[in-house]
Structures are given as C-alpha cells and as structure tokens.
Design a protein around this motif. Structure first.
Motif, PDB file in Angstrom:
ATOM      1  N   SER A  86       0.846  -1.210   0.000  1.00 47.78           N
ATOM      2  CA  SER A  86       0.000   0.000   0.000  1.00 47.78           C
ATOM      3  C   SER A  86       0.874   1.251   0.000  1.00 47.78           C
ATOM      4  N   GLY A  87       2.197   1.036   0.261  1.00 49.45           N
ATOM      5  CA  GLY A  87       3.108   2.185   0.274  1.00 49.45           C
ATOM      6  C   GLY A  87       3.693   2.486   1.640  1.00 49.45           C
ATOM      7  N   LEU A  88       3.259   1.746   2.697  1.00 45.81           N
ATOM      8  CA  LEU A  88       3.790   2.022   4.041  1.00 45.81           C
ATOM      9  C   LEU A  88       5.051   1.175   4.280  1.00 45.81           C
ATOM     10  N   PRO A  89       6.140   1.792   4.773  1.00 52.91           N
ATOM     11  CA  PRO A  89       7.363   1.013   5.025  1.00 52.91           C
ATOM     12  C   PRO A  89       7.163   0.053   6.184  1.00 52.91           C
ATOM     13  N   ASP A  90       7.899  -1.080   6.142  1.00 49.26           N
ATOM     14  CA  ASP A  90       7.833  -1.960   7.318  1.00 49.26           C
ATOM     15  C   ASP A  90       8.975  -1.583   8.260  1.00 49.26           C
ATOM     16  N   PHE A  91       9.302  -2.478   9.195  1.00 51.70           N
ATOM     17  CA  PHE A  91      10.252  -2.094  10.242  1.00 51.70           C
ATOM     18  C   PHE A  91      11.618  -2.710  10.059  1.00 51.70           C
TER      19      PHE A  91
ATOM     20  N   GLU B 271      -2.721   9.025   3.785  1.00 51.76           N
ATOM     21  CA  GLU B 271      -2.463   9.185   2.333  1.00 51.76           C
ATOM     22  C   GLU B 271      -2.645   7.856   1.580  1.00 51.76           C
ATOM     23  N   TYR B 272      -2.144   6.772   2.181  1.00 48.32           N
ATOM     24  CA  TYR B 272      -2.170   5.490   1.455  1.00 48.32           C
ATOM     25  C   TYR B 272      -3.456   4.729   1.778  1.00 48.32           C
ATOM     26  N   LYS B 273      -3.722   3.692   0.985  1.00 48.67           N
ATOM     27  CA  LYS B 273      -5.003   2.961   1.108  1.00 48.67           C
ATOM     28  C   LYS B 273      -4.747   1.449   1.167  1.00 48.67           C
ATOM     29  N   PRO B 274      -5.738   0.690   1.647  1.00 48.61           N
ATOM     30  CA  PRO B 274      -5.602  -0.770   1.596  1.00 48.61           C
ATOM     31  C   PRO B 274      -5.388  -1.223   0.152  1.00 48.61           C
ATOM     32  N   HIS B 275      -4.652  -2.345  -0.053  1.00 50.73           N
ATOM     33  CA  HIS B 275      -4.481  -2.842  -1.423  1.00 50.73           C
ATOM     34  C   HIS B 275      -5.389  -4.059  -1.636  1.00 50.73           C
ATOM     35  N   LYS B 276      -5.319  -4.650  -2.815  1.00 46.25           N
ATOM     36  CA  LYS B 276      -6.223  -5.751  -3.196  1.00 46.25           C
ATOM     37  C   LYS B 276      -6.215  -6.878  -2.167  1.00 46.25           C
ATOM     38  N   GLY B 277      -5.034  -7.130  -1.599  1.00 40.73           N
ATOM     39  CA  GLY B 277      -4.910  -8.225  -0.627  1.00 40.73           C
ATOM     40  C   GLY B 277      -5.792  -8.001   0.596  1.00 40.73           C
ATOM     41  N   HIS B 278      -5.888  -6.741   1.056  1.00 44.00           N
ATOM     42  CA  HIS B 278      -6.766  -6.443   2.208  1.00 44.00           C
ATOM     43  C   HIS B 278      -8.227  -6.748   1.848  1.00 44.00           C
ATOM     44  N   TYR B 279      -8.599  -6.419   0.602  1.00 43.88           N
ATOM     45  CA  TYR B 279     -10.008  -6.625   0.191  1.00 43.88           C
ATOM     46  C   TYR B 279     -10.312  -8.110   0.011  1.00 43.88           C
ATOM     47  N   ILE B 280      -9.329  -8.873  -0.457  1.00 46.59           N
ATOM     48  CA  ILE B 280      -9.536 -10.327  -0.596  1.00 46.59           C
ATOM     49  C   ILE B 280      -9.789 -10.939   0.776  1.00 46.59           C
TER      50      ILE B 280
ATOM     51  N   PHE C 234      -6.028  -0.608   8.001  1.00 51.09           N
ATOM     52  CA  PHE C 234      -6.376  -0.960   6.618  1.00 51.09           C
ATOM     53  C   PHE C 234      -7.286  -2.180   6.516  1.00 51.09           C
ATOM     54  N   HIS C 235      -7.169  -3.121   7.448  1.00 54.14           N
ATOM     55  CA  HIS C 235      -8.065  -4.286   7.379  1.00 54.14           C
ATOM     56  C   HIS C 235      -9.517  -3.838   7.540  1.00 54.14           C
ATOM     57  N   GLN C 236      -9.771  -2.968   8.525  1.00 53.83           N
ATOM     58  CA  GLN C 236     -11.143  -2.481   8.754  1.00 53.83           C
ATOM     59  C   GLN C 236     -11.599  -1.604   7.592  1.00 53.83           C
ATOM     60  N   GLU C 237     -10.678  -0.786   7.065  1.00 59.13           N
ATOM     61  CA  GLU C 237     -11.035   0.092   5.939  1.00 59.13           C
ATOM     62  C   GLU C 237     -11.442  -0.749   4.715  1.00 59.13           C
ATOM     63  N   ALA C 238     -10.864  -1.954   4.614  1.00 61.91           N
ATOM     64  CA  ALA C 238     -11.190  -2.833   3.466  1.00 61.91           C
ATOM     65  C   ALA C 238     -12.435  -3.676   3.764  1.00 61.91           C
ATOM     66  N   GLY C 239     -13.011  -3.529   4.982  1.00 63.25           N
ATOM     67  CA  GLY C 239     -14.272  -4.214   5.287  1.00 63.25           C
ATOM     68  C   GLY C 239     -14.178  -5.364   6.266  1.00 63.25           C
ATOM     69  N   SER C 240     -12.964  -5.735   6.701  1.00 68.30           N
ATOM     70  CA  SER C 240     -12.855  -6.817   7.708  1.00 68.30           C
ATOM     71  C   SER C 240     -13.417  -6.320   9.031  1.00 68.30           C
ATOM     72  N   GLU C 241     -14.198  -7.181   9.715  1.00 70.08           N
ATOM     73  CA  GLU C 241     -14.826  -6.749  10.964  1.00 70.08           C
ATOM     74  C   GLU C 241     -14.209  -7.420  12.192  1.00 70.08           C
ATOM     75  N   ARG C 242     -13.819  -8.691  12.074  1.00 70.69           N
ATOM     76  CA  ARG C 242     -13.291  -9.412  13.238  1.00 70.69           C
ATOM     77  C   ARG C 242     -11.771  -9.276  13.231  1.00 70.69           C
ATOM     78  N   VAL C 243     -11.293  -8.133  13.774  1.00 69.63           N
ATOM     79  CA  VAL C 243      -9.866  -7.788  13.736  1.00 69.63           C
ATOM     80  C   VAL C 243      -9.373  -7.488  15.149  1.00 69.63           C
TER      81      VAL C 243
END
Ligand code: NAD
Ligand code: APR
Length: 239
Positions: free
Chosen positions: A24-29, A71-80, A101-110
């Motif tokens: 999605s564009g966010l750096p990891d650690f 600025e960035y958004k969930p990607h296809k993987g979050h929506y799948i 991003f999981h919730q933004e893509a519609g996941s509820e049980r997070v």
C-alpha cells in the motif's frame, strides 16, 4: 497445497504484520532495504521514554506515520481477506499493524494487538481525538496535555481485550496463516506457536526468513503477499 488447506479449513485465522501494508506504500520495520528500524532506533522514538523525554522527535515520527495512513489505502490483498471473511472462510484477523487498513477494506473481526494510528488520546486526561489533529499540527488537548497515538509503545503492555481475543482465536484455528511479519516481537510472535500447539496447520508467508520458520508446516518466501492472495482467490472454487 495452501489452496487445498484453505478450501478444507473450518477455522482459518490470519495473522498480519507490516509486510501486509508495504504494497500500500507504508514502510515496514525490519526488512533489509526499507525497514524503519534500519534507520532509527525504535526505543528512542516509539517508546514511553521518548514520549516523556523527547516529545518533539516522538511527535515528528508519529505525525509522519499518521500522514502515511491518511495518504495510502488498503491494497487488493486487504479486500480479498475481507471478502473471505464475508463468505465465512476467514474467521478473524490478528494484526500487529496500526494502519486500520483491514477495517477500511471491510474486515470486521480484527484484533489490533498494537493499537491504532487512527486515534489519539491525551496523555493527561485520556480524552480521545481523531488523528487528524496531528495532520493539522495540533498536539495539545483542551486540558493542555500532550496528544499521543493510540498505539502500544515499546515498554507498554498490549491491550488486554485484543490480547485475549487473539489468544482464543489462535486456540480455535485449524489453519493459521502469517502474512508479512518477521515474528521478532513478543508477545505477538507467540500466537503462531499457540495455534500450532492447539493443532493448527501453520503457514508463514514472508518475503524474508522469520524467527518462527522452523515451526511452520509450510513457508512461502520471496513472494509478494498481494500477488499470492490474488492467485489463491482465483484458484478457489468457493462452494
Ligand atoms: P516487548 O517485546 O518488550 O514486550 C512486549 C510487550 O507486551 C511488553 O511491553 C509486555 O508488557 C507486553 N506483554 C507481554 N506479555 C503480555 C501478556 N501476556 N499480556 C499482555 N501484554 C503482554 O515489546 P516492547 O518492546 O515493550 O513493545 C511493546 C509492544 O509494542 C511490542 O509488541 C511492539 O511491537 C509494539 N510496538 C508498537 C509500535 C507501533 O508503532 N505500533 C512501536 C513500537 C512498539
Ligand atoms: N510480501 C511479503 N512479505 C513482505 C512484504 C510483501 N509485500 N513486504 C515486507 N515483507 C516482509 C519483510 O521481509 C519483513 O520480514 O514483512 C516482514 C515485516 O517484518 P517487520 O518489518 O519486522 O514488521 P512486523 O513483524 O510487523 O513488526 C512487529 O514491531 O516495531 C514493532 O510495533 C511494531 O508491529 C510492529 C512489530
């Protein structure tokens, strides 16, 4: 093999780390080239100590991360993953990520083990604010206390509700899939082992090796998570 296990599973639990959001564009650690902790010492900026003794650097660091998740958004993987929850295949997501991003893509049980950057609260009176305050460079509460993100800082304990939920889900899983975590931080990295100890198949999908690869039933390296989830989704004949 993973698509068969996914097809046959009655209780799939997904565990995600920062590698879930790099596409999605966010750096990891900790990944070799781009990890945030390759350039900065986390204990000096993402800790309770930093909040108390080095508040300018603390706020600079977290304002940058708040701007990132706005600025960035969930990607296809979050929506799948969200679609798989919708058809009952994914029962829950345990995440170390704070981007929402999981919730933004519609996941509820997070279960958000490390909290969220979407909200702030006052260090003095606890009043909650939207992290938009940081975007507008507002760092003080109406009581004049400092506003800090609702994330778990180094040195803090994890939110008990998320921790207990993650524990229960790990115990119930018959398939536990790790997506994009180096599994190098406690106690988050214990959940894959708890799932395994309770009879789950453990799958680790991570660009690089992790500390828990040894315990996995199968490991998938050098594969982008987004690509893998798209391939799996195409291959599934959802009944
Ligand atoms: P750590 O490895 O030192 O210990 C993990 C934390 O979890 C400790 O603070 C401990 O109190 C707590 N803990 C251990 N067992 C627990 C249990 N059974 N129930 C509830 N809490 C338990 O981690 P740390 O270096 O203190 O960092 C704390 C956590 O915050 C880590 O998981 C880290 O990944 C996370 N963190 C998040 C961010 C962020 O930006 N989201 C930044 C830094 C750290
Ligand atoms: N596909 C697959 N793997 C990826 C991808 C991708 N597109 N992008 C990155 N990765 C892998 C990297 O190789 C890395 O090993 O994801 C892993 C991310 O690991 P870390 O950067 O260590 O992130 P994470 O495991 O989430 O860190 C745990 O540490 O500082 C704390 O609170 C912070 O929640 C974080 C915790």
């Amino acid at each position: 093999m993973l698509s068969e296990w996914l097809q046959k599973s009655n209780y799939t639990v997904i565990f995600t780390g920062a590698g879930m959001s790099t596409e999605s564009g966010l750096p990891d650690f900790r990944s070799t080239n781009q990890g945030l902790w390759r350039k900065k010492d986390p204990s000096k900026i993402a800790s309770t100590q930093a909040l108390n003794n080095n508040v300018e650097d603390f706020i600079d660091f977290y304002r940058e991360r708040v701007l990132g998740v706005k600025e960035y958004k969930p990607h296809k993987g979050h929506y799948i993953l969200s679609n798989w929850e919708g058809i009952g295949k994914v029962k829950s997501i345990i995440t170390q990520n704070v981007d929402g991003f999981h919730q933004e893509a519609g996941s509820e049980r997070v279960a958000e083990l490390h909290g969220t950057l979407q909200k702030l609260h006052c260090q003095t009176c606890g009043k909650e604010y939207d992290s938009e305050e940081y975007v507008n460079k507002e760092y003080h509460c109406s009581c004049n206390g400092i506003l800090r993100p609702n994330v778990v800082l180094f040195g803090e304990t994890l939110p008990q509700d998320a921790f207990q939920y993650a524990l229960k889900e790990s115990e119930k899983a018959d398939l536990f899939i790790v997506l994009g975590s180096s599994l190098s931080v406690t106690p988050a990295n214990q959940f894959p082992l708890i799932a395994k100890e309770n009879g789950a198949k453990l799958v680790i999908v991570n660009q690089e090796e992790t500390q828990m690869d040894f315990y996995a039933d199968t490991v998938i390296h050098n594969k982008k998570i987004g690509e893998l989830l798209e391939e799996l989704d195409k291959r599934m004949e959802w009944d």
